[in-house]
Structure formats: structure tokens, C-alpha cells
Scaffold this motif. Structure first.
Motif, short mmCIF file in Angstrom:
data_model
loop_
_atom_site.label_atom_id
_atom_site.label_comp_id
_atom_site.label_asym_id
_atom_site.label_seq_id
_atom_site.Cartn_x
_atom_site.Cartn_y
_atom_site.Cartn_z
N GLU A 82 0.83 -1.20 0.00
CA GLU A 82 0.00 0.00 0.00
C GLU A 82 0.86 1.26 0.00
OE1 GLU A 82 -3.52 2.08 2.66
OE2 GLU A 82 -2.51 0.30 3.40
N TRP A 83 0.50 2.19 -0.86
CA TRP A 83 1.17 3.49 -0.93
C TRP A 83 0.15 4.56 -0.57
CZ3 TRP A 83 6.01 5.36 -2.94
CH2 TRP A 83 6.95 4.35 -3.08
N GLN A 84 0.44 5.33 0.44
CA GLN A 84 -0.42 6.44 0.85
C GLN A 84 -0.19 7.61 -0.10
OE1 GLN A 84 -2.76 6.38 3.24
NE2 GLN A 84 -2.25 4.22 3.45
N CYS A 85 -1.26 8.25 -0.55
CA CYS A 85 -1.18 9.37 -1.49
C CYS A 85 -1.82 10.61 -0.86
CB CYS A 85 -1.90 9.03 -2.79
SG CYS A 85 -1.22 7.60 -3.63
N TYR A 86 -1.26 11.78 -1.19
CA TYR A 86 -1.74 13.03 -0.63
C TYR A 86 -1.82 14.10 -1.71
CZ TYR A 86 -0.46 10.63 3.65
OH TYR A 86 -0.34 9.69 4.64
N ALA A 87 -2.80 14.98 -1.59
CA ALA A 87 -2.97 16.10 -2.50
C ALA A 87 -1.95 17.19 -2.14
CB ALA A 87 -4.39 16.66 -2.39
N PRO A 88 -1.71 18.14 -3.03
CA PRO A 88 -0.75 19.22 -2.73
C PRO A 88 -1.12 20.05 -1.50
CG PRO A 88 -1.17 19.15 -5.08
CD PRO A 88 -2.13 18.19 -4.43
N ASP A 89 -2.41 20.07 -1.13
CA ASP A 89 -2.81 20.82 0.07
C ASP A 89 -2.75 19.97 1.33
OD1 ASP A 89 -4.96 19.16 -0.28
OD2 ASP A 89 -6.46 20.76 -0.42
N GLY A 90 -2.31 18.70 1.22
CA GLY A 90 -2.14 17.84 2.38
C GLY A 90 -3.28 16.87 2.62
N ARG A 91 -4.38 16.98 1.87
CA ARG A 91 -5.51 16.07 2.04
C ARG A 91 -5.11 14.66 1.65
NH1 ARG A 91 -9.01 16.47 -1.62
NH2 ARG A 91 -7.92 17.97 -2.91
N SER A 92 -5.64 13.69 2.36
CA SER A 92 -5.38 12.29 2.05
C SER A 92 -6.20 11.88 0.83
CB SER A 92 -5.75 11.43 3.25
OG SER A 92 -5.48 10.09 2.98
N LEU A 93 -5.57 11.17 -0.07
CA LEU A 93 -6.21 10.65 -1.28
C LEU A 93 -6.30 9.14 -1.16
CD1 LEU A 93 -4.34 12.76 -3.99
CD2 LEU A 93 -6.65 13.13 -3.09
N PRO A 94 -7.09 8.48 -2.03
CA PRO A 94 -7.15 7.01 -1.98
C PRO A 94 -5.76 6.39 -2.18
CG PRO A 94 -8.88 7.88 -3.40
CD PRO A 94 -7.99 9.03 -3.03
N ALA A 95 -5.53 5.34 -1.44
CA ALA A 95 -4.24 4.65 -1.51
C ALA A 95 -4.11 3.91 -2.83
CB ALA A 95 -4.11 3.68 -0.35
N GLU A 96 -2.86 3.70 -3.25
CA GLU A 96 -2.55 2.90 -4.43
C GLU A 96 -1.87 1.63 -3.95
OE1 GLU A 96 -0.04 5.40 -6.81
OE2 GLU A 96 -1.69 6.69 -7.42
N TYR A 97 -2.02 0.56 -4.73
CA TYR A 97 -1.44 -0.72 -4.35
C TYR A 97 -0.54 -1.22 -5.47
CZ TYR A 97 -4.94 -0.46 -0.75
OH TYR A 97 -5.70 -0.04 0.32
#
Length: 161
Positions: free
Chosen positions: A131-146
Motif C-alpha cells: 500500500e502506498w499512501q497518497c496526498y494532495a498538494p494541500d495535504g488532504r489524504s487521497l485514496p491509496a494505491e497498491y
């Protein structure tokens, strides 16, 4: 009373001649804290290391540590403008496992996950997994990638026992 200025002048002249003679000598790094050194055999990088974009060593490209030619610990990579682009943290166990973190141009975390590091004679590669945690440029959490064996997969795979 007149002796003190002569002593100071003599010390200044001696220091000036010493520094100019030292400037002419091209000595290698001294001590274990020095950076960009090679091991006893002379072919393996060992100790703290810094890479630069320019020959004047003003624009830092990366910094980290080698142990007998192998990258160890935490490494930081920068853009030519000085922004932090990514960090790599090499783990002792299991061998070859690395935690990677990528950053947006504004300095916010973009992605973080695990990879296996493989070094071959001509190329070095990271095989992303899990699992890779992803974040938007403003710091919001985005759906993870696998990822599995370096390729993105639609959902996490579980092994049946």
C-alpha cells in the motif's frame, strides 16, 4: 607595551603564510566525519556523501551515507532549485527494503510506501509493493494505491492460508 603589537603582527603574518601554504596543498578528507570518502580499497564509497548539481558545490543534489559501497540509512534528494523531491530510508532487515517518500513542489508529502531495491551492474531499480499512501498538494489524504512487483494493481491482493 610595544611588544604586544609586534607579537600580534607576527602571529597574523604566520597565520597568513600558513593558510596560503595550506591552500596550495590538495589534501583529501581528514577523519571519519569527512564526506565523499572511499574505503581502503579505493573503489567503494564509505561514510557521509553529498552530491552536487554544480562544481562549486553550492547546489546540493543529494545527501546520505554509504557503508562499504552500499547505500544505508536516510537519503535526501533535491531539485536544482533546492526543493526536497524525495527521501529514501534503507532498512537493515529485510535486506533491500526501502521506505520512499515523494514530495509535491510546495513541500507537502505526495506519496509514501515500500519498495525493494535491486542494484544490477548497469541499472538500479525500485520495485514498489504493498500500500502506498497518497496526498494532495494541500495535504488532504487521497485514496491509496497498491503495487505488486513494481506494477500498480487495482486492489490489494491477499493470500489464502
Amino acid at each position: 607595551m610595544f611588544l604586544y603589537p609586534r607579537i600580534v603582527l607576527g602571529l597574523l603574518l604566520a597565520a597568513g603564510s600558513l593558510s596560503s601554504s595550506c591552500a596550495r596543498l590538495k589534501r583529501g578528507p581528514v577523519g571519519f566525519w569527512s564526506r565523499n570518502r572511499y574505503g581502503r580499497s579505493g573503489d567503494q564509497r564509505h561514510g557521509p556523501w553529498r552530491g552536487y548539481f554544480d562544481t562549486e558545490e553550492k547546489r546540493l543534489a543529494n545527501q546520505g551515507r554509504y557503508r562499504h559501497g552500499r547505500t544505508v540509512g536516510r537519503w535526501r534528494y533535491y531539485s536544482p532549485t533546492g526543493q526536497l523531491e524525495r527521501t529514501e530510508r534503507y532498512h537493515r532487515r529485510p535486506a533491500g527494503q526501502v521506505t520512499l517518500a515523494y514530495y509535491h513542489p510546495n513541500g507537502q508529502l505526495s506519496k509514501r510506501g515500500q519498495a525493494l531495491y535491486r542494484s544490477e551492474p548497469t541499472v538500479m531499480r525500485f520495485f514498489w509493493f504493498g500500500e502506498w499512501q497518497c496526498y494532495a498538494p494541500d495535504g488532504r489524504s487521497l485514496p491509496a494505491e497498491y503495487y505488486q512487483n513494481g506494477h500498480q494493481v487495482p486492489t490489494p491482493t491477499t493470500t489464502a492460508e
